[in-house]
Write a protein that holds these residues in place. Structure first.
Motif, PDB file in Angstrom:
ATOM      1  N   SER A  48     -46.195  72.737 140.758  1.00 57.23           N
ATOM      2  CA  SER A  48     -46.819  71.859 139.792  1.00 57.23           C
ATOM      3  C   SER A  48     -47.041  72.580 138.476  1.00 57.23           C
ATOM      4  N   THR A  57     -48.637  66.392 133.293  1.00 49.70           N
ATOM      5  CA  THR A  57     -48.569  67.107 134.568  1.00 49.70           C
ATOM      6  C   THR A  57     -47.237  66.817 135.238  1.00 49.70           C
ATOM      7  N   TYR A  59     -44.811  67.605 138.981  1.00 47.17           N
ATOM      8  CA  TYR A  59     -44.891  67.976 140.388  1.00 47.17           C
ATOM      9  C   TYR A  59     -43.498  68.064 141.002  1.00 47.17           C
ATOM     10  N   LYS A  64     -45.438  65.298 145.333  1.00 49.47           N
ATOM     11  CA  LYS A  64     -45.881  64.142 144.551  1.00 49.47           C
ATOM     12  C   LYS A  64     -46.691  63.187 145.414  1.00 49.47           C
TER      13      LYS A  64
END
Length: 122
Positions: A48, A57, A59, A64
């Motif tokens: 991440s 952000t 991931y 996720k």
């Protein structure tokens, strides 16, 4: 600059952990941060990333919907909330400071924490 990761441990599948990464030696302001992991016998994998503002952000597909990255600049700390943990999440987790380049590439980061072990039992 020093990064100190903590919060790892042994948890059953389906459980949760919250990892912390405390930064010292400089302010967290204007610094993008990431988390990577390394399972036994495997390469480092991107987990991440959070932008310096916290607005963006990112991931890995494998986490996720289960993991959430966040930051508290006042505490100079970045967090990784890990929910619905699976045995395949077992690895050493590292936080790192982005220097430049792609957020998902290990070589883009210049400072690394010592790692914290996460073990998920089935």
């Amino acid at each position: 600059v020093q990064l100190q990761a903590s919060g790892g441990g042994l948890v059953q599948a389906g459980g949760s952990l919250r990892l912390s990464c405390a930064i010292s030696g400089r302010t967290l302001n204007n610094v993008a941060m990431g988390w990577f992991c390394q399972a036994p016998g495997k390469e480092y994998e991107f987990v991440s990333h959070i932008s310096w503002s916290g607005i963006n952000t990112y991931y890995a597909d494998s986490v996720k919907g289960r993991f959430t990255i966040s930051r508290d600049n006042a505490k100079n700390t970045v967090y990784l909330q890990m929910n619905s943990l699976k045995p395949e999440d077992t690895a050493i987790y590292y936080c790192a400071k982005l220097k430049s380049g792609s957020y998902y590439t290990k070589n883009s980061y210049d400072y690394w924490g010592q790692g914290t072990q996460v073990t998920v039992s089935s």
